[in-house]
Design a protein around this motif. Structure first.
Motif, mmCIF file in Angstrom:
data_model
loop_
_atom_site.group_PDB
_atom_site.id
_atom_site.type_symbol
_atom_site.label_atom_id
_atom_site.label_comp_id
_atom_site.label_asym_id
_atom_site.label_seq_id
_atom_site.Cartn_x
_atom_site.Cartn_y
_atom_site.Cartn_z
ATOM 1 N N VAL A 127 -18.052 -24.444 -7.905
ATOM 2 C CA VAL A 127 -17.305 -25.608 -7.874
ATOM 3 C C VAL A 127 -18.187 -26.895 -7.804
ATOM 4 C CG1 VAL A 127 -15.885 -26.837 -6.072
ATOM 5 C CG2 VAL A 127 -15.744 -24.501 -6.118
ATOM 6 N N VAL A 128 -17.700 -27.729 -8.985
ATOM 7 C CA VAL A 128 -18.264 -28.931 -9.179
ATOM 8 C C VAL A 128 -17.332 -30.167 -8.606
ATOM 9 C CG1 VAL A 128 -19.538 -30.553 -10.944
ATOM 10 C CG2 VAL A 128 -19.529 -27.885 -11.164
ATOM 11 N N ASN A 129 -17.921 -30.969 -7.700
ATOM 12 C CA ASN A 129 -17.492 -32.121 -7.064
ATOM 13 C C ASN A 129 -17.896 -33.199 -7.498
ATOM 14 O OD1 ASN A 129 -17.367 -34.044 -4.395
ATOM 15 N ND2 ASN A 129 -15.296 -33.063 -5.041
ATOM 16 N N LEU A 130 -17.124 -34.286 -8.082
ATOM 17 C CA LEU A 130 -17.519 -35.224 -8.755
ATOM 18 C C LEU A 130 -17.190 -36.518 -7.685
ATOM 19 C CD1 LEU A 130 -16.375 -35.213 -12.533
ATOM 20 C CD2 LEU A 130 -18.525 -34.371 -11.406
ATOM 21 N N TRP A 131 -18.167 -37.282 -7.072
ATOM 22 C CA TRP A 131 -17.989 -38.272 -5.888
ATOM 23 C C TRP A 131 -19.009 -39.301 -5.949
ATOM 24 C CZ3 TRP A 131 -21.556 -39.142 -1.838
ATOM 25 C CH2 TRP A 131 -22.658 -38.382 -1.906
ATOM 26 N N VAL B 22 -15.191 -33.898 -19.356
ATOM 27 C CA VAL B 22 -13.959 -33.237 -18.810
ATOM 28 C C VAL B 22 -12.767 -34.464 -18.975
ATOM 29 C CG1 VAL B 22 -15.211 -31.704 -17.308
ATOM 30 C CG2 VAL B 22 -14.291 -33.878 -16.271
ATOM 31 N N GLY B 23 -12.939 -35.597 -19.171
ATOM 32 C CA GLY B 23 -11.801 -36.473 -19.053
ATOM 33 C C GLY B 23 -11.447 -37.077 -17.800
ATOM 34 N N SER B 24 -12.180 -37.311 -16.930
ATOM 35 C CA SER B 24 -12.026 -37.750 -15.743
ATOM 36 C C SER B 24 -12.195 -39.199 -15.517
ATOM 37 C CB SER B 24 -12.547 -37.013 -14.586
ATOM 38 O OG SER B 24 -12.473 -37.536 -13.120
ATOM 39 N N GLN B 25 -11.081 -40.145 -15.226
ATOM 40 C CA GLN B 25 -11.292 -41.459 -15.010
ATOM 41 C C GLN B 25 -11.236 -41.982 -13.623
ATOM 42 O OE1 GLN B 25 -11.504 -43.131 -18.056
ATOM 43 N NE2 GLN B 25 -11.659 -41.420 -19.029
ATOM 44 N N LEU C 112 -12.153 -40.790 -9.305
ATOM 45 C CA LEU C 112 -12.859 -40.114 -8.146
ATOM 46 C C LEU C 112 -12.090 -39.886 -6.955
ATOM 47 C CD1 LEU C 112 -16.527 -41.359 -8.485
ATOM 48 C CD2 LEU C 112 -15.652 -39.359 -9.536
ATOM 49 N N PRO C 113 -12.195 -38.690 -6.293
ATOM 50 C CA PRO C 113 -13.136 -37.703 -6.527
ATOM 51 C C PRO C 113 -12.334 -36.622 -7.376
ATOM 52 C CG PRO C 113 -11.823 -37.398 -4.534
ATOM 53 C CD PRO C 113 -11.585 -38.794 -4.935
ATOM 54 N N THR C 114 -13.251 -35.923 -8.108
ATOM 55 C CA THR C 114 -12.697 -34.842 -9.090
ATOM 56 C C THR C 114 -13.139 -33.489 -9.009
ATOM 57 O OG1 THR C 114 -11.960 -36.393 -10.908
ATOM 58 C CG2 THR C 114 -12.318 -34.081 -11.679
ATOM 59 N N THR C 115 -12.534 -32.656 -8.731
ATOM 60 C CA THR C 115 -13.306 -31.228 -8.361
ATOM 61 C C THR C 115 -12.849 -30.201 -9.597
ATOM 62 O OG1 THR C 115 -12.929 -31.800 -6.190
ATOM 63 C CG2 THR C 115 -13.323 -29.431 -6.725
ATOM 64 N N LEU C 116 -13.773 -29.579 -10.305
ATOM 65 C CA LEU C 116 -13.805 -28.753 -11.212
ATOM 66 C C LEU C 116 -14.162 -27.153 -10.624
ATOM 67 C CD1 LEU C 116 -15.960 -30.670 -13.548
ATOM 68 C CD2 LEU C 116 -13.318 -30.829 -13.301
ATOM 69 N N PHE C 117 -13.189 -26.230 -10.920
ATOM 70 C CA PHE C 117 -13.346 -24.885 -10.627
ATOM 71 C C PHE C 117 -13.703 -23.921 -11.820
ATOM 72 C CE2 PHE C 117 -10.838 -27.052 -7.646
ATOM 73 C CZ PHE C 117 -10.995 -26.660 -6.236
ATOM 74 N N GLU D 210 -17.692 -16.671 -15.321
ATOM 75 C CA GLU D 210 -18.001 -16.923 -17.028
ATOM 76 C C GLU D 210 -18.317 -18.091 -17.332
ATOM 77 O OE1 GLU D 210 -15.217 -14.822 -15.974
ATOM 78 O OE2 GLU D 210 -16.874 -13.011 -15.779
ATOM 79 N N GLY D 211 -18.222 -19.124 -16.365
ATOM 80 C CA GLY D 211 -18.454 -20.553 -16.793
ATOM 81 C C GLY D 211 -17.215 -21.079 -17.460
ATOM 82 N N GLN D 212 -16.044 -20.517 -17.380
ATOM 83 C CA GLN D 212 -14.768 -21.261 -17.919
ATOM 84 C C GLN D 212 -14.063 -22.050 -17.009
ATOM 85 O OE1 GLN D 212 -14.017 -20.895 -21.323
ATOM 86 N NE2 GLN D 212 -16.024 -20.099 -21.441
ATOM 87 N N LEU D 213 -13.647 -23.266 -17.195
ATOM 88 C CA LEU D 213 -12.949 -24.076 -16.212
ATOM 89 C C LEU D 213 -11.488 -23.465 -16.044
ATOM 90 C CD1 LEU D 213 -12.827 -26.695 -14.669
ATOM 91 C CD2 LEU D 213 -11.845 -27.774 -16.821
ATOM 92 N N VAL D 214 -11.161 -22.949 -14.913
ATOM 93 C CA VAL D 214 -9.630 -22.482 -14.524
ATOM 94 C C VAL D 214 -8.642 -23.267 -13.772
ATOM 95 C CG1 VAL D 214 -10.797 -19.967 -14.838
ATOM 96 C CG2 VAL D 214 -10.508 -21.066 -12.603
ATOM 97 N N ASP D 215 -9.299 -24.129 -13.146
ATOM 98 C CA ASP D 215 -8.641 -25.204 -12.447
ATOM 99 C C ASP D 215 -9.295 -26.606 -12.158
ATOM 100 O OD1 ASP D 215 -6.078 -26.072 -10.816
ATOM 101 O OD2 ASP D 215 -6.922 -25.261 -9.137
ATOM 102 N N THR D 216 -8.335 -27.521 -11.962
ATOM 103 C CA THR D 216 -9.003 -28.842 -11.510
ATOM 104 C C THR D 216 -8.108 -29.535 -10.558
ATOM 105 O OG1 THR D 216 -7.597 -30.138 -13.236
ATOM 106 C CG2 THR D 216 -9.741 -29.252 -13.759
ATOM 107 N N HIS D 217 -8.712 -30.450 -9.818
ATOM 108 C CA HIS D 217 -8.053 -31.204 -8.712
ATOM 109 C C HIS D 217 -8.702 -32.774 -8.679
ATOM 110 C CE1 HIS D 217 -5.592 -31.556 -5.028
ATOM 111 N NE2 HIS D 217 -6.583 -32.460 -4.743
ATOM 112 N N PHE D 218 -7.786 -33.481 -9.058
ATOM 113 C CA PHE D 218 -7.930 -34.917 -9.156
ATOM 114 C C PHE D 218 -7.404 -35.664 -7.727
ATOM 115 C CE2 PHE D 218 -6.711 -39.374 -9.939
ATOM 116 C CZ PHE D 218 -7.982 -40.259 -10.239
#
Length: 270
Positions: A162-166, A230-233, A235-240, A244-252
Motif C-alpha cells: 500500500v503506497v500512501n501519498l500524503w 499515476v496521474g494523481s492531482q 492528496l491523499p491518494t492511496t495505491l494498492f 506481483e507489483g500490479q496496481l489493482v485498486d486506488t483511493h483518492f
C-alpha cells in the motif's frame, strides 16, 4: 489518471464521471421534457439520489463491522465508500418504478437515464482499459529522512504493498493517518509505504512527533514523481499493489477503516 484539479478543488475521475453522467441525463431529460411538455429533471434527480443511497447502503452493509465503533461514519461519505453493484441495482429498480408510476414522463425519463448510464459505462470502461496498460509499480526513487536513496520497487519485495501519498498540510491526510498506522500493525504481511509529497525532512519529523505516530517505511518523494506517474492531482491518494507489483485498486481522498479494508481485500487473501 486518478484525479483532476478544478482550481482549488480536486475530484477523482470516478466521481467526476458520475457528475458528468448526471448532468448529461438532466440535459437530455430537460430537452425531451420540453418537447413532450412534461417535467423530467425532478425524476432524473430522484434516480440519481436513490442510486447513491443504495450504493452507500450496500457498502455499509458489506463493511458494517468497520463502522461499529463509529456509527456516525456511516453518513460520512467523504471516505468514498460506495458499492457499484448495489447502486446499479437500485437505479434500475427505482427507474422501473418511476416508469410504472409516472406514465407522462415515461419515454423522456427512460431516454435520459439510458443516456447518462451509457455515458458513465462507456467512459469508465475506456479509462479502465487505458489504465490496464500502465498498472506496474512506477520506477521512482524515494529518499529516507536521512537522505538515503531507495527505489520504490525494492520496498515491495514481492509482497502486497500500500503506497500512501500524503503531506503534513493536508487535513484528510492527517485524519486518515491513525487508520493507516493501525492497519500497518495489524497486517504484517502487507507492506505500507508512506511517500510524503514535496516536503522537507524536518517538517515531516516534527509532524510525526507532534501526532505521536509510529510509521514504518516513511520516505520522501520530493518531486512528486509517484503522483505524476499515476496521474494523481490531489492528496491523499492511496495505491494498492498486489504481490506481483500490479496496481489493482486506488483511493483518492480520505480513507476510513472500511474503505481501507476494501482495498486490502483486493491485494491480500488471508
Amino acid at each position: 489518471m486518478l484525479s483532476i484539479s478544478l482550481g482549488p478543488l480536486s475530484l477523482s475521475i470516478g466521481h467526476l464521471l458520475l457528475v458528468l453522467a448526471f448532468i448529461l441525463a438532466l440535459v437530455v431529460g430537460g430537452l425531451l421534457g420540453r418537447r413532450y411538455r412534461v417535467p423530467v429533471a425532478g425524476s432524473v434527480a430522484d434516480v440519481f439520489v436513490v442510486t447513491m443511497l443504495c450504493a452507500r447502503l450496500g457498502f455499509v452493509v458489506g463493511y458494517f463491522e468497520h463502522y461499529q465503533d463509529n456509527l456516525l461514519g456511516i453518513i460520512d461519505i467523504r471516505d468514498g465508500g460506495f458499492d457499484v453493484v448495489w447502486g446499479l441495482v437500485g437505479a434500475l429498480a427505482f427507474t422501473l418504478f418511476l416508469l410504472w408510476r409516472r406514465v407522462p414522463v415515461r419515454k423522456p425519463l427512460a431516454i435520459a437515464v439510458v443516456a447518462g448510464a451509457v455515458f458513465w459505462a462507456g467512459t469508465a470502461g475506456t479509462i479502465s482499459l487505458i489504465e490496464q496498460q500502465s498498472r506496474g509499480m512506477p520506477d521512482v526513487v524515494l529518499r529516507s529522512l536521512a537522505g538515503e536513496a531507495v527505489p520504490l520497487y525494492s520496498l515491495a519485495q514481492g509482497t502486497p504493498t500500500v503506497v500512501n501519498l500524503w503531506a503534513t498540510w493536508c487535513p484528510p491526510c492527517i485524519r486518515e493517518m491513525p487508520v493507516l498506522e493501525a492497519a500497518q500493525a495489524e497486517h504484517p504481511n502487507i507492506r505500507f509505504v508512506f511517500a510524503n509529497q514535496r516536503e522537507q525532512p524536518e517538517t515531516i519529523q516534527s509532524f510525526i512527533e507532534a501526532q505521536q505516530l509510529s510509521l514504518d517505511n516513511l520516505y520522501l518523494d520530493g518531486q512528486g514523481r509517484i503522483a505524476g506517474a499515476v496521474g494523481s492531482q490531489g492528496l491523499p491518494t492511496t495505491l494498492f499493489y498486489n504481490a506481483e507489483g500490479q496496481l489493482v485498486d486506488t483511493h483518492f481522498g480520505e480513507l476510513s477503516k472500511a474503505t481501507l479494508a476494501r482495498g486490502l481485500e483486493k491485494i491480500h487473501t488471508p
